[in-house]
Design an enzyme around this catalytic site. Structure first.
Site, PDB file in Angstrom:
ATOM      1  N   GLY A  16       0.841  -1.202   0.000  1.00  0.00           N
ATOM      2  CA  GLY A  16       0.000   0.000   0.000  1.00  0.00           C
ATOM      3  C   GLY A  16       0.869   1.243   0.000  1.00  0.00           C
ATOM      4  N   ASN A  93       1.037  -2.707   5.208  1.00  0.00           N
ATOM      5  CA  ASN A  93       0.249  -1.486   5.391  1.00  0.00           C
ATOM      6  C   ASN A  93      -1.039  -1.473   4.562  1.00  0.00           C
ATOM      7  OD1 ASN A  93       0.020   1.603   5.968  1.00  0.00           O
ATOM      8  ND2 ASN A  93       0.050   1.433   3.732  1.00  0.00           N
ATOM      9  N   SER A 144      -5.074  -0.603  13.368  1.00  0.00           N
ATOM     10  CA  SER A 144      -6.032   0.508  13.441  1.00  0.00           C
ATOM     11  C   SER A 144      -6.636   0.477  14.826  1.00  0.00           C
ATOM     12  CB  SER A 144      -7.145   0.328  12.400  1.00  0.00           C
ATOM     13  OG  SER A 144      -8.259   1.129  12.740  1.00  0.00           O
ATOM     14  N   TYR A 157     -13.997  -4.578   9.107  1.00  0.00           N
ATOM     15  CA  TYR A 157     -12.627  -4.034   9.084  1.00  0.00           C
ATOM     16  C   TYR A 157     -12.005  -4.110  10.484  1.00  0.00           C
ATOM     17  CZ  TYR A 157      -9.264  -0.053   8.899  1.00  0.00           C
ATOM     18  OH  TYR A 157      -8.171   0.770   8.986  1.00  0.00           O
ATOM     19  N   LYS A 161      -8.689  -6.088  11.605  1.00  0.00           N
ATOM     20  CA  LYS A 161      -7.561  -5.426  12.278  1.00  0.00           C
ATOM     21  C   LYS A 161      -7.288  -6.066  13.642  1.00  0.00           C
ATOM     22  CE  LYS A 161      -6.394  -2.160   9.275  1.00  0.00           C
ATOM     23  NZ  LYS A 161      -5.036  -2.009   8.728  1.00  0.00           N
TER      24      LYS A 161
END
Ligand SMILES: NC(=O)c1ccc[n+]([C@@H]2O[C@H](COP(=O)([O-])OP(=O)(O)OC[C@H]3O[C@@H](n4cnc5c(N)ncnc54)[C@H](O)[C@@H]3O)[C@@H](O)[C@H]2O)c1
Length: 252
Positions: A16, A93, A144, A157, A161
């Site tokens: 990323g 990332n 995150s 998400y 994470k």
């Protein structure tokens, strides 16, 4: 007398790396002297960042990579080996997310978010780990704070994470004896192209900033600075840790 961070001789792979936080990480590691493979789903973005690094005197190659696809990961790493050598710093990332109520989440959303964020990170780590072990290197995962504290409208998400936290700690235990340190940085809301949708949905950067003890949301460089620390010899006895880089928003 001063202390300098010198990563010359290191080879970093940043997934990323073509945008936002990954771009800042790639550029920062290159400024510290590392040769950097800038891996991104977007060939164009990877090429732009790698060119900017080379134009400012650093060493970098662009790598088109879909972290969700093990074949694509292997092909990109083979190119990195041929052009820069064995990876000593892996920065996982890249991620994918959708911002919607959990009840509206579709199977396709789940497949994409888990497939990229969690399985993709596992794919890249599996492929790069022999290198990192050989070099007694570092792995840094961009996690995150949603994975630590939860986040409305980002449940899948946040679950991915949270999975990365388990991955970070487990691999840290497995490879610590081989001299490899594995840590995570956990950004709060950070101003990036990918983060803009969330920032808008939350009422804008100024409104969000009021909830931050340090009075602002993050900039990509804030996160890159922490990754630089975990990549460097200054991080000498820290592994399996997840550091919130969030202006004090999350204090765990
Ligand atoms: N921006 C924030 O507020 C914030 C907060 C917490 C965590 N993060 C995390 O930071 C990391 C970077 O996010 P960002 O805000 O810089 O986003 P961004 O969208 O600006 O950059 C992400 C990059 O990842 C690439 N990418 C997406 N899917 C990929 C795939 N399958 N394979 C390879 N590359 C892929 C994209 O092309 C893009 O260049 C992510 O892990 C994200 O979860 C961001």
């Amino acid at each position: 007398m001063s202390i300098a961070i010198d990563l010359s001789g290191d080879v970093a792979l940043v997934t990323g790396g073509g945008s936002g936080i990954g771009e800042a990480i790639a550029t920062t590691l290159a400024r510290a002297g590392a040769a950097v493979g800038v891996a991104d789903l977007s060939q164009e973005s990877a090429a732009r960042v790698a060119k900017a690094i080379c134009d400012s005197g650093g060493k970098s190659v662009p790598l088109q990579m879909d972290i969700a696809d093990p074949t694509s990961v292997e092909a990109a790493i083979a190119k990195l080996h041929a052009e820069l050598g064995t990876i000593s710093i892996l920065v996982n990332n890249a991620a994918a997310w959708v911002v919607k109520e959990f009840k509206d989440t579709t199977p396709a959303d789940v497949e994409r978010v888990i497939g990229v964020t969690l399985v993709g990170t596992i794919n890249v780590t599996r492929a790069a780990l022999p290198d990192v072990v050989e070099r007694r290197g570092r792995i840094i995962n961009t996690i995150s704070d949603s994975g630590r504290t939860g986040e409305r409208f980002m449940s899948v998400y946040a679950a991915a994470k949270a999975g990365l936290i388990g991955l970070t700690k487990s691999i840290a235990k497995e490879v610590g004896g081989q001299g490899v340190m594995v840590n995570g940085v956990s950004p709060g809301t950070t101003s990036t192209p990918g983060g803009s949708g969330f920032i808008e949905a939350a009422g804008g950067a100024e409104k969000l900033a009021r909830a931050y003890p340090l009075g602002r949301i993050g900039e990509p460089q804030d996160i890159a600075n922490a990754v630089l620390f975990f990549s460097s010899p200054l991080c000498s006895w820290i592994t399996g840790q997840v550091l919130s880089v969030s202006g004090g928003f999350t204090m765990v």
